[in-house]
Scaffold this motif. Sequence first.
Motif, PDB file in Angstrom:
ATOM      1  N   LEU A  96     -29.201   8.062 -21.056  1.00 41.55           N
ATOM      2  CA  LEU A  96     -29.114   9.203 -20.143  1.00 41.55           C
ATOM      3  C   LEU A  96     -27.948  10.135 -20.538  1.00 41.55           C
ATOM      4  O   LEU A  96     -28.110  11.344 -20.629  1.00 41.55           O
ATOM      5  CB  LEU A  96     -28.942   8.692 -18.710  1.00 41.55           C
TER       6      LEU A  96
ATOM      7  N   CYS B  39     -33.434  24.806 -14.302  1.00 42.06           N
ATOM      8  CA  CYS B  39     -34.593  24.162 -14.941  1.00 42.06           C
ATOM      9  C   CYS B  39     -35.165  23.033 -14.091  1.00 42.06           C
ATOM     10  O   CYS B  39     -36.365  22.942 -13.899  1.00 42.06           O
ATOM     11  CB  CYS B  39     -34.197  23.615 -16.307  1.00 42.06           C
TER      12      CYS B  39
ATOM     13  N   PRO C 115     -31.669  22.063 -23.914  1.00 41.20           N
ATOM     14  CA  PRO C 115     -30.457  22.340 -24.703  1.00 41.20           C
ATOM     15  C   PRO C 115     -29.344  21.341 -24.411  1.00 41.20           C
ATOM     16  O   PRO C 115     -29.230  20.835 -23.296  1.00 41.20           O
ATOM     17  CB  PRO C 115     -30.054  23.750 -24.248  1.00 41.20           C
TER      18      PRO C 115
ATOM     19  N   ILE D 183     -28.777  12.099 -23.605  1.00 42.04           N
ATOM     20  CA  ILE D 183     -29.667  13.252 -23.394  1.00 42.04           C
ATOM     21  C   ILE D 183     -28.829  14.482 -23.052  1.00 42.04           C
ATOM     22  O   ILE D 183     -29.080  15.578 -23.542  1.00 42.04           O
ATOM     23  CB  ILE D 183     -30.697  12.953 -22.280  1.00 42.04           C
ATOM     24  N   LEU D 184     -27.801  14.306 -22.234  1.00 37.37           N
ATOM     25  CA  LEU D 184     -26.977  15.461 -21.879  1.00 37.37           C
ATOM     26  C   LEU D 184     -26.130  15.933 -23.059  1.00 37.37           C
ATOM     27  O   LEU D 184     -25.963  17.124 -23.274  1.00 37.37           O
ATOM     28  CB  LEU D 184     -26.093  15.144 -20.660  1.00 37.37           C
TER      29      LEU D 184
ATOM     30  N   PHE E 126     -44.293  16.985 -21.273  1.00 35.84           N
ATOM     31  CA  PHE E 126     -43.302  18.031 -21.468  1.00 35.84           C
ATOM     32  C   PHE E 126     -42.959  18.156 -22.942  1.00 35.84           C
ATOM     33  O   PHE E 126     -42.728  17.153 -23.614  1.00 35.84           O
ATOM     34  CB  PHE E 126     -42.041  17.724 -20.650  1.00 35.84           C
ATOM     35  N   THR E 127     -42.959  19.377 -23.437  1.00 36.56           N
ATOM     36  CA  THR E 127     -42.646  19.602 -24.849  1.00 36.56           C
ATOM     37  C   THR E 127     -41.485  20.579 -25.033  1.00 36.56           C
ATOM     38  O   THR E 127     -40.914  20.655 -26.108  1.00 36.56           O
ATOM     39  CB  THR E 127     -43.865  20.173 -25.603  1.00 36.56           C
ATOM     40  N   ASN E 128     -41.146  21.344 -24.008  1.00 32.49           N
ATOM     41  CA  ASN E 128     -40.022  22.281 -24.136  1.00 32.49           C
ATOM     42  C   ASN E 128     -38.750  21.514 -24.471  1.00 32.49           C
ATOM     43  O   ASN E 128     -38.544  20.416 -23.967  1.00 32.49           O
ATOM     44  CB  ASN E 128     -39.778  23.029 -22.816  1.00 32.49           C
TER      45      ASN E 128
ATOM     46  N   GLN F 154     -25.856  19.771 -23.445  1.00 32.53           N
ATOM     47  CA  GLN F 154     -24.867  20.116 -22.421  1.00 32.53           C
ATOM     48  C   GLN F 154     -23.482  19.610 -22.847  1.00 32.53           C
ATOM     49  O   GLN F 154     -22.612  19.356 -22.016  1.00 32.53           O
ATOM     50  CB  GLN F 154     -25.253  19.481 -21.078  1.00 32.53           C
TER      51      GLN F 154
ATOM     52  N   ILE G 116     -43.633  12.072 -18.400  1.00 31.89           N
ATOM     53  CA  ILE G 116     -42.788  11.671 -17.290  1.00 31.89           C
ATOM     54  C   ILE G 116     -43.569  11.763 -15.997  1.00 31.89           C
ATOM     55  O   ILE G 116     -44.091  12.830 -15.656  1.00 31.89           O
ATOM     56  CB  ILE G 116     -41.511  12.542 -17.232  1.00 31.89           C
TER      57      ILE G 116
ATOM     58  N   TYR H  56     -25.411  23.949 -13.586  1.00 27.89           N
ATOM     59  CA  TYR H  56     -25.842  23.702 -14.965  1.00 27.89           C
ATOM     60  C   TYR H  56     -27.270  23.156 -15.108  1.00 27.89           C
ATOM     61  O   TYR H  56     -27.814  23.175 -16.207  1.00 27.89           O
ATOM     62  CB  TYR H  56     -24.869  22.743 -15.656  1.00 27.89           C
ATOM     63  N   CYS H  57     -27.853  22.627 -14.084  1.00 30.51           N
ATOM     64  CA  CYS H  57     -29.139  21.954 -14.234  1.00 30.51           C
ATOM     65  C   CYS H  57     -30.230  22.546 -13.359  1.00 30.51           C
ATOM     66  O   CYS H  57     -31.415  22.455 -13.678  1.00 30.51           O
ATOM     67  CB  CYS H  57     -29.018  20.461 -13.882  1.00 30.51           C
TER      68      CYS H  57
ATOM     69  N   TYR I  72     -35.726   7.648 -17.447  1.00 28.68           N
ATOM     70  CA  TYR I  72     -34.535   8.194 -18.112  1.00 28.68           C
ATOM     71  C   TYR I  72     -33.357   8.273 -17.140  1.00 28.68           C
ATOM     72  O   TYR I  72     -32.220   7.983 -17.503  1.00 28.68           O
ATOM     73  CB  TYR I  72     -34.816   9.598 -18.659  1.00 28.68           C
ATOM     74  N   VAL I  73     -33.637   8.687 -15.911  1.00 25.73           N
ATOM     75  CA  VAL I  73     -32.568   8.846 -14.927  1.00 25.73           C
ATOM     76  C   VAL I  73     -32.066   7.483 -14.445  1.00 25.73           C
ATOM     77  O   VAL I  73     -30.864   7.242 -14.368  1.00 25.73           O
ATOM     78  CB  VAL I  73     -33.046   9.695 -13.724  1.00 25.73           C
TER      79      VAL I  73
HETATM   80  C1  HEC Z   1     -32.967  25.164 -20.060  1.00 23.16           C
HETATM   81  C2  HEC Z   1     -33.536  24.198 -19.143  1.00 23.16           C
HETATM   82  C3  HEC Z   1     -32.806  22.902 -18.902  1.00 23.16           C
HETATM   83  C4  HEC Z   1     -31.509  22.720 -18.441  1.00 23.16           C
HETATM   84  C5  HEC Z   1     -30.451  23.775 -18.171  1.00 23.16           C
HETATM   85  C6  HEC Z   1     -31.346  21.290 -18.298  1.00 23.16           C
HETATM   86  N1  HEC Z   1     -32.483  20.633 -18.642  1.00 23.16           N
HETATM   87 FE1  HEC Z   1     -32.814  18.645 -18.571  1.00 23.16          FE
HETATM   88  N2  HEC Z   1     -34.602  18.877 -19.499  1.00 23.16           N
HETATM   89  C7  HEC Z   1     -35.200  20.089 -19.775  1.00 23.16           C
HETATM   90  C8  HEC Z   1     -36.433  19.865 -20.516  1.00 23.16           C
HETATM   91  C9  HEC Z   1     -37.389  20.945 -20.997  1.00 23.16           C
HETATM   92  C10 HEC Z   1     -36.535  18.467 -20.701  1.00 23.16           C
HETATM   93  C11 HEC Z   1     -37.630  17.724 -21.484  1.00 23.16           C
HETATM   94  C12 HEC Z   1     -37.258  17.746 -22.967  1.00 23.16           C
HETATM   95  C13 HEC Z   1     -38.323  17.240 -23.887  1.00 23.16           C
HETATM   96  O1  HEC Z   1     -39.491  17.251 -23.542  1.00 23.16           O
HETATM   97  O2  HEC Z   1     -37.954  16.827 -25.017  1.00 23.16           O
HETATM   98  C14 HEC Z   1     -35.389  17.869 -20.015  1.00 23.16           C
HETATM   99  C15 HEC Z   1     -35.155  16.506 -19.900  1.00 23.16           C
HETATM  100  C16 HEC Z   1     -34.170  15.945 -19.103  1.00 23.16           C
HETATM  101  C17 HEC Z   1     -34.037  14.527 -18.810  1.00 23.16           C
HETATM  102  C18 HEC Z   1     -34.924  13.401 -19.307  1.00 23.16           C
HETATM  103  C19 HEC Z   1     -36.316  13.442 -18.734  1.00 23.16           C
HETATM  104  C20 HEC Z   1     -36.370  13.191 -17.245  1.00 23.16           C
HETATM  105  O3  HEC Z   1     -36.907  14.074 -16.565  1.00 23.16           O
HETATM  106  O4  HEC Z   1     -35.921  12.141 -16.765  1.00 23.16           O
HETATM  107  C21 HEC Z   1     -32.963  14.399 -17.990  1.00 23.16           C
HETATM  108  C22 HEC Z   1     -32.430  13.124 -17.384  1.00 23.16           C
HETATM  109  C23 HEC Z   1     -32.386  15.722 -17.812  1.00 23.16           C
HETATM  110  N3  HEC Z   1     -33.155  16.639 -18.499  1.00 23.16           N
HETATM  111  C24 HEC Z   1     -31.258  15.998 -17.050  1.00 23.16           C
HETATM  112  C25 HEC Z   1     -30.620  17.245 -17.024  1.00 23.16           C
HETATM  113  C26 HEC Z   1     -29.338  17.501 -16.392  1.00 23.16           C
HETATM  114  C27 HEC Z   1     -28.567  16.476 -15.585  1.00 23.16           C
HETATM  115  C28 HEC Z   1     -29.022  18.805 -16.642  1.00 23.16           C
HETATM  116  C29 HEC Z   1     -27.769  19.558 -16.250  1.00 23.16           C
HETATM  117  C30 HEC Z   1     -26.550  19.112 -16.851  1.00 23.16           C
HETATM  118  C31 HEC Z   1     -30.118  19.371 -17.404  1.00 23.16           C
HETATM  119  N4  HEC Z   1     -31.044  18.397 -17.630  1.00 23.16           N
HETATM  120  C32 HEC Z   1     -30.177  20.695 -17.832  1.00 23.16           C
HETATM  121  C33 HEC Z   1     -34.710  21.326 -19.426  1.00 23.16           C
HETATM  122  C34 HEC Z   1     -33.403  21.584 -19.017  1.00 23.16           C
END
Ligand code: HEC
Length: 149
Positions: free
Chosen positions: A84, A56, A108, A87-88, A103-105, A110, A98, A52-53, A76-77
């Motif tokens: 935390l 990206c 989605p 965020i999920l 980061f601006t994307n 979870q 960070i 799932y993660c 955040y982690v």
């Molecule tokens: C489609 C791509 C995508 C997926 C899939 C995704 N993330 Fe992210 N994640 C991002 C992006 C892009 C950001 C930054 C969002 C923003 O800038 O507002 C982010 C931000 C984060 C952050 C906070 C910033 C940081 O880096 O500490 C955490 C924690 C995180 N994601 C954990 C996860 C976990 C765990 C999963 C799996 C369950 C996951 N993400 C799935 C794209 C993704």
Amino acid sequence: MRKWILAAMPLMMGVLSVGAQVKKPATKPAAAKQAGGGAAQIAKGKVLYKQYCMTCHQENGTGVPRMNPPLVKTEYVLGDKKRLIGILLNGLNEDVEINGDYFTNPMPSQAALKDQEIADILSYVRNSFGNKASTVSVGEVTAVRATIK
Ligand code: HEC
């Protein structure tokens, strides 16, 4: 034969057994799914992380510069678990800085994952990629989800 026995049960054992028959299938798998915590939970989280993660945030949590942030020792982690977990459940759509990169994307939500799965993934993330922090319990995820709905 089995159907006949099930159908006859209430007649033989009274109304209470009906409730027991109905509840059994629902409680059994849920109880079996509870992670053991510690190493077992982290191992389960690793499998789920890849599913799932990883696309990206990459296998080693380093992310992709300017697209997907790293999960290596970020505030955040390692910081507040409620944030935390949030965020999920909610996803994230903010301009975040960070570890010196921007980061601006959007990420989605979870929220389709089960509370136990989120707990396992976050326990893995908080204890991988050079991170060292407490694990996340299913109860902590359930509590945050309750504030969202
Ligand atoms: C489609 C791509 C995508 C997926 C899939 C995704 N993330 Fe992210 N994640 C991002 C992006 C892009 C950001 C930054 C969002 C923003 O800038 O507002 C982010 C931000 C984060 C952050 C906070 C910033 C940081 O880096 O500490 C955490 C924690 C995180 N994601 C954990 C996860 C976990 C765990 C999963 C799996 C369950 C996951 N993400 C799935 C794209 C993704």
